[in-house]
Design a protein around this motif. Sequence first.
Motif, PDB file in Angstrom:
ATOM      1  N   GLU A 276       0.842  -1.189   0.000  1.00  0.00           N
ATOM      2  CA  GLU A 276       0.000   0.000   0.000  1.00  0.00           C
ATOM      3  C   GLU A 276       0.880   1.243   0.000  1.00  0.00           C
ATOM      4  OE1 GLU A 276      -2.906   1.192  -0.406  1.00  0.00           O
ATOM      5  OE2 GLU A 276      -3.640  -0.775  -0.944  1.00  0.00           O
ATOM      6  N   GLY A 277       0.271   2.390  -0.237  1.00  0.00           N
ATOM      7  CA  GLY A 277       0.990   3.658  -0.182  1.00  0.00           C
ATOM      8  C   GLY A 277       0.047   4.735   0.305  1.00  0.00           C
ATOM      9  N   LEU A 278       0.388   5.364   1.414  1.00  0.00           N
ATOM     10  CA  LEU A 278      -0.402   6.501   1.922  1.00  0.00           C
ATOM     11  C   LEU A 278       0.549   7.447   2.645  1.00  0.00           C
ATOM     12  CD1 LEU A 278      -2.521   5.447   5.038  1.00  0.00           C
ATOM     13  CD2 LEU A 278      -0.875   3.921   4.025  1.00  0.00           C
ATOM     14  N   LYS A 279       0.005   8.548   3.149  1.00  0.00           N
ATOM     15  CA  LYS A 279       0.872   9.560   3.752  1.00  0.00           C
ATOM     16  C   LYS A 279       0.338  10.051   5.093  1.00  0.00           C
ATOM     17  CE  LYS A 279       2.597  11.759  -0.514  1.00  0.00           C
ATOM     18  NZ  LYS A 279       2.307  12.902  -1.433  1.00  0.00           N
ATOM     19  N   ALA A 280       1.264  10.497   5.942  1.00  0.00           N
ATOM     20  CA  ALA A 280       0.897  11.224   7.166  1.00  0.00           C
ATOM     21  C   ALA A 280       1.281  12.686   6.930  1.00  0.00           C
ATOM     22  CB  ALA A 280       1.642  10.660   8.368  1.00  0.00           C
ATOM     23  N   TYR A 281       0.412  13.592   7.372  1.00  0.00           N
ATOM     24  CA  TYR A 281       0.586  15.020   7.095  1.00  0.00           C
ATOM     25  C   TYR A 281       0.756  15.832   8.375  1.00  0.00           C
ATOM     26  CZ  TYR A 281      -1.562  13.272   2.821  1.00  0.00           C
ATOM     27  OH  TYR A 281      -1.856  12.534   1.688  1.00  0.00           O
TER      28      TYR A 281
ATOM     29  N   ILE B  29       4.038   6.261   3.837  1.00  0.00           N
ATOM     30  CA  ILE B  29       3.868   5.018   4.582  1.00  0.00           C
ATOM     31  C   ILE B  29       3.752   3.867   3.588  1.00  0.00           C
ATOM     32  CG2 ILE B  29       2.462   3.840   6.327  1.00  0.00           C
ATOM     33  CD1 ILE B  29       1.222   6.687   6.915  1.00  0.00           C
ATOM     34  N   ARG B  30       4.557   2.853   3.743  1.00  0.00           N
ATOM     35  CA  ARG B  30       4.545   1.717   2.819  1.00  0.00           C
ATOM     36  C   ARG B  30       4.316   0.400   3.576  1.00  0.00           C
ATOM     37  NH1 ARG B  30       6.374   0.564  -2.310  1.00  0.00           N
ATOM     38  NH2 ARG B  30       5.014   2.319  -2.748  1.00  0.00           N
ATOM     39  N   PRO B  31       3.043   0.031   3.784  1.00  0.00           N
ATOM     40  CA  PRO B  31       2.747  -1.292   4.336  1.00  0.00           C
ATOM     41  C   PRO B  31       2.995  -2.349   3.249  1.00  0.00           C
ATOM     42  CG  PRO B  31       0.896   0.257   4.600  1.00  0.00           C
ATOM     43  CD  PRO B  31       1.826   0.830   3.595  1.00  0.00           C
TER      44      PRO B  31
ATOM     45  N   ARG C 156      -8.193  -1.990   0.911  1.00  0.00           N
ATOM     46  CA  ARG C 156      -7.622  -2.335  -0.393  1.00  0.00           C
ATOM     47  C   ARG C 156      -6.502  -3.353  -0.251  1.00  0.00           C
ATOM     48  NH1 ARG C 156      -5.702   2.563  -4.044  1.00  0.00           N
ATOM     49  NH2 ARG C 156      -3.939   2.523  -2.608  1.00  0.00           N
ATOM     50  N   MET C 157      -5.688  -3.197   0.809  1.00  0.00           N
ATOM     51  CA  MET C 157      -4.609  -4.168   1.009  1.00  0.00           C
ATOM     52  C   MET C 157      -5.194  -5.554   1.275  1.00  0.00           C
ATOM     53  SD  MET C 157      -0.992  -3.904   2.480  1.00  0.00           S
ATOM     54  CE  MET C 157      -0.004  -5.196   3.206  1.00  0.00           C
ATOM     55  N   ASN C 158      -6.275  -5.613   2.037  1.00  0.00           N
ATOM     56  CA  ASN C 158      -6.904  -6.910   2.291  1.00  0.00           C
ATOM     57  C   ASN C 158      -7.534  -7.479   1.017  1.00  0.00           C
ATOM     58  OD1 ASN C 158      -6.139  -7.394   4.934  1.00  0.00           O
ATOM     59  ND2 ASN C 158      -7.867  -6.260   5.799  1.00  0.00           N
TER      60      ASN C 158
END
Length: 356
Positions: A71-76, A137-139, A94-96
């Motif tokens: 996954e790819g998301l961000k902390a702000y 963030i890269r889970p 989505r990852m699931n």
Amino acid sequence: MEISVDKSTAIGTKFRPKDSELGFGKYTTDHMFLMDYKKDKGWYDPRIVPYQPLKLDPAAMVLHYNQEVFEGLKAYHLEDGGIGLFRPDKNVDRMNASARRMVMPEIDPGLFVKAMKELILLDRQWLPTSEGTSLYIRPTMIANEPALGVRPSEQYLFYIIIGPVGAYYPEGFNPTKIYVTDEYVRAAIGGAGEAKTSGNYGATLIASQLAAKKGYTQVLWLDAKDKKHVEEVGTSNIFFKIDDQLVTPPLGGTILPGITRDSVLQIARSWGLDVLERPISIDKVVKGCEDGSLKEMFATGTAAVISPVGEICYKEKDFQVADGQTGELAKKLYDEITGIQYGRKEDPFGWRVRIV
Ligand SMILES: *Cc1c(COP(=O)(O)O)cnc(C)c1O
């Protein structure tokens, strides 16, 4: 499940560049989150440890059969000094979904979000604060059972790494040039195109390299069967403003269901725009460039949020999109989404999730 924490003895010794020199994906923080899975045991041992290389058997199944999802998301850094995430529940779902497609185990959503929050809080001194910067963030989940032979692994590793990333548009919001390939395809019906799994990316590097050699920044993918309808651009979803309609291809198994895509659809609808999820042919896009009915074209994704397209190349001919400049709608959507992400704007959809 409680997450155990082994704090780094080396906090502060890792190289930390200035905000203006961050770039994308080059740096990671002091810690990482890990959790193991075994078929008979389920998920166990969630832990935060100092950032370090993984120990992996050379026969680990991920290396041979590509059982991997990410996954790819961000902390702000929020306006008021807090830290926010943007729709993290969507990334978890989505990852699931990707994991189910790749016959991998799912992760408890509550634990997933808690792991991200704890890791970010522990390494919060890494969160850059300049305009447009964030903590990426890269889970990731990999099959790490050491076994050769094609079957689903019975052992997995889930990990989360994070790192500071720079502003995507340090010099302003400039349109890109994209190359339409009718030679290579990204995903076919029945394939794994809607899963965020590594094989989808390795297989498309050749087209990106070809586009780069010709002077284009991204590849626009067409459907695998007829090479007629537009699917995505690079690792982003794609939107067209044709006359007064905002159009994006429908999700149909070959397109990655982008969270930015969904956010754009919801915002545009709330603004009263005429929004359609409908197949759109490359011929219609080219015609729109020629007769002026294509007013805007832009890509959407977590990294750049909105990326305007100024020019496309199809069958070795270049076509300019409208006046080749960033469109009004692209700019307005960019301001709205980043405004919500950084806490500068109202959050009517409840998308911002505060960590502190
Ligand atoms: C991640 C990704 C996107 C964009 O998804 P977001 O959730 O908006 O970041 C689009 N296409 C592909 C192929 C992707 O990997």
